[in-house]
Motif scaffolding. Sequence first.
Motif, PDB file in Angstrom:
ATOM      1  N   GLN A 323      25.038  33.487  54.594  1.00  0.00           N
ATOM      2  CA  GLN A 323      24.583  34.853  54.885  1.00  0.00           C
ATOM      3  C   GLN A 323      25.032  35.827  53.789  1.00  0.00           C
ATOM      4  N   THR A 324      26.243  35.597  53.270  1.00  0.00           N
ATOM      5  CA  THR A 324      26.761  36.458  52.199  1.00  0.00           C
ATOM      6  C   THR A 324      25.862  36.360  50.965  1.00  0.00           C
ATOM      7  N   ILE A 325      25.475  35.127  50.643  1.00  0.00           N
ATOM      8  CA  ILE A 325      24.603  34.931  49.478  1.00  0.00           C
ATOM      9  C   ILE A 325      23.264  35.646  49.697  1.00  0.00           C
ATOM     10  N   ARG A 326      22.733  35.511  50.917  1.00  0.00           N
ATOM     11  CA  ARG A 326      21.450  36.196  51.215  1.00  0.00           C
ATOM     12  C   ARG A 326      21.603  37.698  51.052  1.00  0.00           C
ATOM     13  N   ILE A 327      22.727  38.233  51.536  1.00  0.00           N
ATOM     14  CA  ILE A 327      22.956  39.685  51.462  1.00  0.00           C
ATOM     15  C   ILE A 327      22.931  40.157  50.002  1.00  0.00           C
ATOM     16  N   PHE A 328      23.597  39.395  49.111  1.00  0.00           N
ATOM     17  CA  PHE A 328      23.656  39.869  47.717  1.00  0.00           C
ATOM     18  C   PHE A 328      22.387  39.563  46.937  1.00  0.00           C
ATOM     19  N   GLU A 329      21.622  38.560  47.359  1.00  0.00           N
ATOM     20  CA  GLU A 329      20.304  38.361  46.717  1.00  0.00           C
ATOM     21  C   GLU A 329      19.415  39.563  47.046  1.00  0.00           C
ATOM     22  N   LYS A 330      19.523  39.995  48.295  1.00  0.00           N
ATOM     23  CA  LYS A 330      18.712  41.155  48.713  1.00  0.00           C
ATOM     24  C   LYS A 330      19.199  42.414  47.993  1.00  0.00           C
ATOM     25  N   ALA A 331      20.550  42.542  47.900  1.00  0.00           N
ATOM     26  CA  ALA A 331      21.120  43.731  47.258  1.00  0.00           C
ATOM     27  C   ALA A 331      20.682  43.816  45.792  1.00  0.00           C
ATOM     28  N   LYS A 332      20.520  42.657  45.153  1.00  0.00           N
ATOM     29  CA  LYS A 332      20.089  42.658  43.746  1.00  0.00           C
ATOM     30  C   LYS A 332      18.621  43.102  43.662  1.00  0.00           C
ATOM     31  N   SER A 333      17.803  42.555  44.560  1.00  0.00           N
ATOM     32  CA  SER A 333      16.389  42.944  44.481  1.00  0.00           C
ATOM     33  C   SER A 333      16.185  44.405  44.900  1.00  0.00           C
ATOM     34  N   ASP A 334      17.013  44.903  45.830  1.00  0.00           N
ATOM     35  CA  ASP A 334      16.929  46.334  46.226  1.00  0.00           C
ATOM     36  C   ASP A 334      17.620  47.248  45.219  1.00  0.00           C
ATOM     37  N   LYS A 335      18.347  46.645  44.283  1.00  0.00           N
ATOM     38  CA  LYS A 335      19.148  47.376  43.277  1.00  0.00           C
ATOM     39  C   LYS A 335      20.297  48.183  43.901  1.00  0.00           C
ATOM     40  N   THR A 336      20.753  47.773  45.079  1.00  0.00           N
ATOM     41  CA  THR A 336      21.916  48.476  45.651  1.00  0.00           C
ATOM     42  C   THR A 336      23.215  47.953  45.034  1.00  0.00           C
ATOM     43  N   VAL A 337      23.211  46.666  44.614  1.00  0.00           N
ATOM     44  CA  VAL A 337      24.338  46.118  43.840  1.00  0.00           C
ATOM     45  C   VAL A 337      23.709  45.361  42.671  1.00  0.00           C
ATOM     46  N   ASP A 338      23.897  45.905  41.460  1.00  0.00           N
ATOM     47  CA  ASP A 338      23.213  45.322  40.316  1.00  0.00           C
ATOM     48  C   ASP A 338      24.182  44.461  39.505  1.00  0.00           C
ATOM     49  N   TYR A 339      24.167  43.177  39.755  1.00  0.00           N
ATOM     50  CA  TYR A 339      25.071  42.267  39.034  1.00  0.00           C
ATOM     51  C   TYR A 339      24.238  41.325  38.151  1.00  0.00           C
ATOM     52  N   ARG A 340      24.938  40.652  37.193  1.00  0.00           N
ATOM     53  CA  ARG A 340      24.220  39.746  36.281  1.00  0.00           C
ATOM     54  C   ARG A 340      24.063  38.359  36.929  1.00  0.00           C
ATOM     55  N   ALA A 341      25.145  37.864  37.521  1.00  0.00           N
ATOM     56  CA  ALA A 341      25.069  36.520  38.120  1.00  0.00           C
ATOM     57  C   ALA A 341      25.996  36.432  39.319  1.00  0.00           C
ATOM     58  N   MET A 342      25.640  35.547  40.261  1.00  0.00           N
ATOM     59  CA  MET A 342      26.507  35.325  41.438  1.00  0.00           C
ATOM     60  C   MET A 342      26.887  33.846  41.460  1.00  0.00           C
ATOM     61  N   TYR A 343      28.183  33.579  41.689  1.00  0.00           N
ATOM     62  CA  TYR A 343      28.660  32.196  41.801  1.00  0.00           C
ATOM     63  C   TYR A 343      29.384  32.052  43.129  1.00  0.00           C
ATOM     64  N   SER A 344      29.336  30.846  43.685  1.00  0.00           N
ATOM     65  CA  SER A 344      30.151  30.634  44.891  1.00  0.00           C
ATOM     66  C   SER A 344      30.793  29.252  44.836  1.00  0.00           C
ATOM     67  N   GLU A 345      31.938  29.117  45.513  1.00  0.00           N
ATOM     68  CA  GLU A 345      32.670  27.845  45.543  1.00  0.00           C
ATOM     69  C   GLU A 345      33.137  27.592  46.972  1.00  0.00           C
ATOM     70  N   ASN A 346      32.931  26.363  47.408  1.00  0.00           N
ATOM     71  CA  ASN A 346      33.300  25.970  48.760  1.00  0.00           C
ATOM     72  C   ASN A 346      34.573  25.122  48.801  1.00  0.00           C
ATOM     73  N   ASP A 347      34.850  24.451  47.678  1.00  0.00           N
ATOM     74  CA  ASP A 347      35.929  23.444  47.660  1.00  0.00           C
ATOM     75  C   ASP A 347      37.264  24.069  47.262  1.00  0.00           C
ATOM     76  N   ILE A 348      37.658  25.082  48.015  1.00  0.00           N
ATOM     77  CA  ILE A 348      38.896  25.787  47.688  1.00  0.00           C
ATOM     78  C   ILE A 348      39.827  25.820  48.902  1.00  0.00           C
ATOM     79  N   VAL A 349      41.101  26.051  48.642  1.00  0.00           N
ATOM     80  CA  VAL A 349      42.073  26.179  49.724  1.00  0.00           C
ATOM     81  C   VAL A 349      42.971  27.368  49.397  1.00  0.00           C
ATOM     82  N   LYS A 350      43.379  28.071  50.427  1.00  0.00           N
ATOM     83  CA  LYS A 350      44.337  29.167  50.216  1.00  0.00           C
ATOM     84  C   LYS A 350      45.693  28.671  50.693  1.00  0.00           C
TER      85      LYS A 350
END
Length: 422
Positions: A323-350
């Motif tokens: 859902q987060t990825i969808r939100i920022f794809e939309k934000a880029k097309s709406d130009k509400t958050v204009d970024y160059r690239a988005m990356y995500s990682e799942n294989d992490i631990v805190k």
Amino acid sequence: MSLIVQKFGGTSVGDIDRILRAAQKTKAEIERGNQVAVVVSAMSGVTNQLVEYCDAITANHDSREYDSVVASGEQVTAGLFALALQAHGIKARSWLGWQVPILTDMQHGRARIVDIPTEELNVSIANGEVPIIAGFQGRTEDWRVTTLGRGGSDTSAVALAAALRAERCDIYTDVDGVYTTDPRVVSRARKIPRIAFEEMLEMASVGAKVLQVRSVTMAMRHRVHVQVLSTFADEIGSDLPGTLIVDEDEIMEKALVSGLAFSRDDAKVTLEGIHNAPGLAAAIFRPLSDAGIIVDMIVQDVATGNDAITNMTFTVGKRDLAQTIRIFEKAKSDKTVDYRAMYSENDIVKISAIGVGMKTHSGVALKMFEVLAEKGINIEVISTSEIKVSVLIKDEYTELALRALHTAYGLDAEEKIDAAQA
Ligand code: ADP
Ligand code: ASP
Ligand code: MG
């Protein structure tokens, strides 16, 4: 006569034999002259299965129906536990959340308890009956079933202990107390006989699932005496050397680091190449907040160049990543958050180190960085609070990092000397 609330977790009621054994704990507490109210979880694995059923229909489910499905596991164990007590010759009856009633707000899937009227429970207890209350569930004002978030039976138990003014809330589980870290991951983890509320809260909030976070805040607020102990040990109640959660000033010797915790529940998102201007962070985090997505760690790089280009990295729950990825794809097309690239990682631990001693001593964070460097483990994100240091690293290094840090902070249990070798 004291009233004790006993809570039995999933493994403790994992099959019929275990339910009968857990019921023996209740019987023994009654034989010691106490009154008991019991809170039960679903049998281990059942809630996961119920969540999978919902996900198999749609990931984007109606949370009211999700709650109706996932709450059902506790109904089964409440009935079975009552039957087990009756088989041991004790008067008992099951209570579902709506029957008590455990009244909650309307945030389905992670509802908060707002009130527990106890008149009917008190009548039942006064009549010599043991109430077996289904944990994890409640109802809204308009009679919809709610659940309290994963691990929520702990919160049901502490809330009931507060509402019933119980002497103690005993959380029976599959380990015999709170350890310096998860004993299933680090075999040299040591049991902590007394832990401060604040430390327990911090441990739970960074991943130690032995208690749900909200149960600790609730115990703190309502001054409930909470004890974590094993269902599978033979002793009962306060004779058992489990873990007591106490006020900080009741602990004589304050360890610099009292425990380590880890969480594999998060995913990392980076928005790269954004123009840093006033309002940037608000523009990024507003749509997440509107969607009810909880953000944990946040790092913003120093902006460089004349056009002040920066990167923003943050973590969200793995379940919220799509859902987060969808939100920022939309934000880029709406130009509400204009970024160059988005990356995500799942294989992490805190991984986090916790200790009230950090309030007055320095060097804990440095030691963490040194130990991880020695092991060649790269740190991706760092965050700190008054009594905690957390780092984000690759998931594959979880055990290695935990063991090395556990030793470095002096937390290892003494090695048991084999009598044959001695
Ligand atoms: P229950 O079903 O009884 O609620 P949980 O699985 O929710 O039990 O919590 C108990 C588990 O918590 C233990 O089996 C252990 O693996 C894990 N755990 C994580 N951190 C700790 C810790 N610091 N001390 C004890 N147990 C921990
Ligand atoms: N059965 C629920 C869960 O698995 C609640 C609990 O066990 O505390 O999350
Ligand atoms: Mg639990």
